[in-house]
Design an enzyme around this catalytic site. Structure first.
Site, mmCIF file in Angstrom:
data_model
loop_
_atom_site.group_PDB
_atom_site.id
_atom_site.type_symbol
_atom_site.label_atom_id
_atom_site.label_comp_id
_atom_site.label_asym_id
_atom_site.label_seq_id
_atom_site.Cartn_x
_atom_site.Cartn_y
_atom_site.Cartn_z
ATOM 1 N N MET A 1 0.848 -1.193 0.000
ATOM 2 C CA MET A 1 0.000 0.000 0.000
ATOM 3 C C MET A 1 0.877 1.234 0.000
ATOM 4 O O MET A 1 1.797 1.335 0.806
ATOM 5 C CB MET A 1 -0.903 0.036 1.251
ATOM 6 C CG MET A 1 -2.251 -0.621 1.070
ATOM 7 S SD MET A 1 -3.435 -0.063 2.317
ATOM 8 C CE MET A 1 -2.893 -1.000 3.724
ATOM 9 N N HIS A 2 0.583 2.155 -0.923
ATOM 10 C CA HIS A 2 1.357 3.402 -0.937
ATOM 11 C C HIS A 2 0.548 4.596 -1.426
ATOM 12 O O HIS A 2 0.986 5.727 -1.269
ATOM 13 C CB HIS A 2 2.597 3.247 -1.823
ATOM 14 C CG HIS A 2 2.298 3.196 -3.288
ATOM 15 N ND1 HIS A 2 1.823 2.050 -3.901
ATOM 16 C CD2 HIS A 2 2.385 4.130 -4.264
ATOM 17 C CE1 HIS A 2 1.643 2.297 -5.182
ATOM 18 N NE2 HIS A 2 1.969 3.550 -5.430
ATOM 19 N N ARG A 3 -0.630 4.373 -2.000
ATOM 20 C CA ARG A 3 -1.368 5.494 -2.589
ATOM 21 C C ARG A 3 -1.972 6.381 -1.503
ATOM 22 O O ARG A 3 -2.464 5.890 -0.486
ATOM 23 C CB ARG A 3 -2.451 4.981 -3.537
ATOM 24 C CG ARG A 3 -1.871 4.262 -4.734
ATOM 25 C CD ARG A 3 -2.846 4.052 -5.843
ATOM 26 N NE ARG A 3 -2.208 3.297 -6.923
ATOM 27 C CZ ARG A 3 -1.449 3.819 -7.876
ATOM 28 N NH1 ARG A 3 -1.254 5.130 -7.899
ATOM 29 N NH2 ARG A 3 -0.895 3.069 -8.791
ATOM 30 N N ASP B 1 -2.451 -1.799 -3.862
ATOM 31 C CA ASP B 1 -3.010 -0.654 -4.593
ATOM 32 C C ASP B 1 -2.088 -0.280 -5.757
ATOM 33 O O ASP B 1 -2.144 0.818 -6.286
ATOM 34 C CB ASP B 1 -3.285 0.545 -3.675
ATOM 35 C CG ASP B 1 -2.053 1.040 -2.931
ATOM 36 O OD1 ASP B 1 -0.922 0.602 -3.268
ATOM 37 O OD2 ASP B 1 -2.197 1.874 -2.022
#
Length: 365
Positions: free
Chosen positions: A209-211, A283
């Site tokens: 997850m990074h968004r 994501d």
């Protein structure tokens, strides 16, 4: 003799350029009259995000590193453009080839076209329709000035046709990410470290997850992690943590025995974990492509995707960013009741061959 300049700058680019570089080297070894320069913009500059990928994917040392990392997106774009203009003026080329949708892609495309140099865009034509994503802006601007589109799907072809581009500019070739995946699969290796020693095949999840929509709001991030922990029913979750995510996780104090956080992994190690996982929660767009071809269940924590073929023919499902919608999808994975990979046209490991055939044919005249 045609001369090409190949641009890469960030982690997703390296998997896409590797097979193109290898194909160029192969043609040179066969005495094809062709020259190329590989330019690293420096957008990702630490070892885990850059150096390890060059080593693992056997990408040669770049002819130049523009050192364009750090700063805001505007600062990064400007820095890359200034340095790349100098590079092109000192080393004339027939074509600049860019890949993907990162800042480097946009910056180098604009710079090339202002010097009246042709641009080829590998992965042209993909769209999410979400203008809040920097990547979507990069795609749209790059495609608006591109001379040759190398596309991954018929959906991308249709997007370009609707934008008014002629068929002679659109080259449906497949996906270079899958060239790399197929070439490197025999070399996948288990990561070193205590947290990986006890993992059993098909009895753990991989998560990324990074968004901003998922990680920038602390309470939403906590709710998402809690929903994932509940739905995976105690199975280990390997979570290579992006720097921006790590900071926010620290702030909310997330911890669980089965949430196994680690540093970003190399290509061979990360994809070893994906290939042997029960499922992937992400994501990232690129991971949905790799998971699909490896027939691993994949949940995408986004409200849109620029890769709908991974849903139509792959193993990906678009779940959204609402934690309450996760449970039924995780239940299906836990029950081994997930759709199977159907095969995506031209994702066959030969995309880079088709790209180089077209470039040689076009620029050797």
């Amino acid at each position: 003799m045609p001369t090409f300049t190949i641009v890469a700058g960030a982690r997703p680019n390296f998997m896409k350029i590797a097979p193109i570089i290898h194909q160029l080297q192969k043609r040179q070894a066969e005495d094809t009259a062709i020259k190329f320069r590989l330019i690293h913009t420096g957008q990702h500059y630490d070892k885990k995000m850059s150096g390890d990928f060059f080593e693992q994917l056997d990408i040669p040392e770049p002819h130049a590193n523009l050192g364009g990392g750090g700063g805001t997106q505007a600062e990064q774009t400007a820095s890359i453009m200034v340095s790349f203009e100098k590079e092109l003026m000192e080393n004339p080329t027939d074509l600049v080839l860019v890949v993907g949708d990162v800042t480097s892609t946009l910056a180098c495309s604009i710079t090339a076209k202002k010097l009246c140099i042709d641009v080829a865009h590998v992965e042209g034509g993909i769209r999410s329709g979400d203008l809040t994503m920097p990547e979507e802006i990069n795609r749209m601007v790059t495609d608006s000035i591109t001379d040759h589109f190398f596309t991954t799907s018929e959906i991308a072809n249709e997007n370009l046709r609707k934008s008014g581009f002629s068929e002679d500019k659109i080259h449906f070739v497949g996906n270079t990410m899958i060239d790399t995946l197929m070439a490197q699969m025999p070399r996948f290796q288990k990561p070193e470290g205590e947290i990986f020693d006890s993992l059993e095949p098909k009895k753990y999840f991989v998560m990324t997850m990074h968004r901003p929509a998922n990680v920038d709001q602390e309470q939403k991030l906590k709710a998402m992690i809690d929903a994932i922990l509940e739905g995976t029913q105690g199975l280990p979750i390997i979570f290579p943590v992006h720097p921006r995510t790590a900071k926010n996780l620290q702030a909310i104090g997330i911890a669980a025995d089965n949430l196994l956080m680690c540093e970003p992994l190399g290509y061979l190690e990360f994809n070893y974990l994906v290939k042997n996982a029960k499922g992937v929660i992400t994501d990232s767009g690129g991971i949905t492509e790799e998971a699909s071809v490896m027939n691993i269940p994949c949940i995408t924590l986004r409200d849109n995707t620029e890769r709908p073929e991974t849903i139509d023919l792959g193993t990906n499902e678009l779940v959204g960013t609402n934690p309450e919608k996760l449970k039924p999808y995780l239940d299906k994975i836990m029950k081994n009741d997930w759709k199977q990979y159907q095969g995506i046209p031209l994702w066959d490991g030969k995309t880079s061959e088709r790209i180089i055939d077209i470039l040689i044919s076009t620029y050797s005249k």
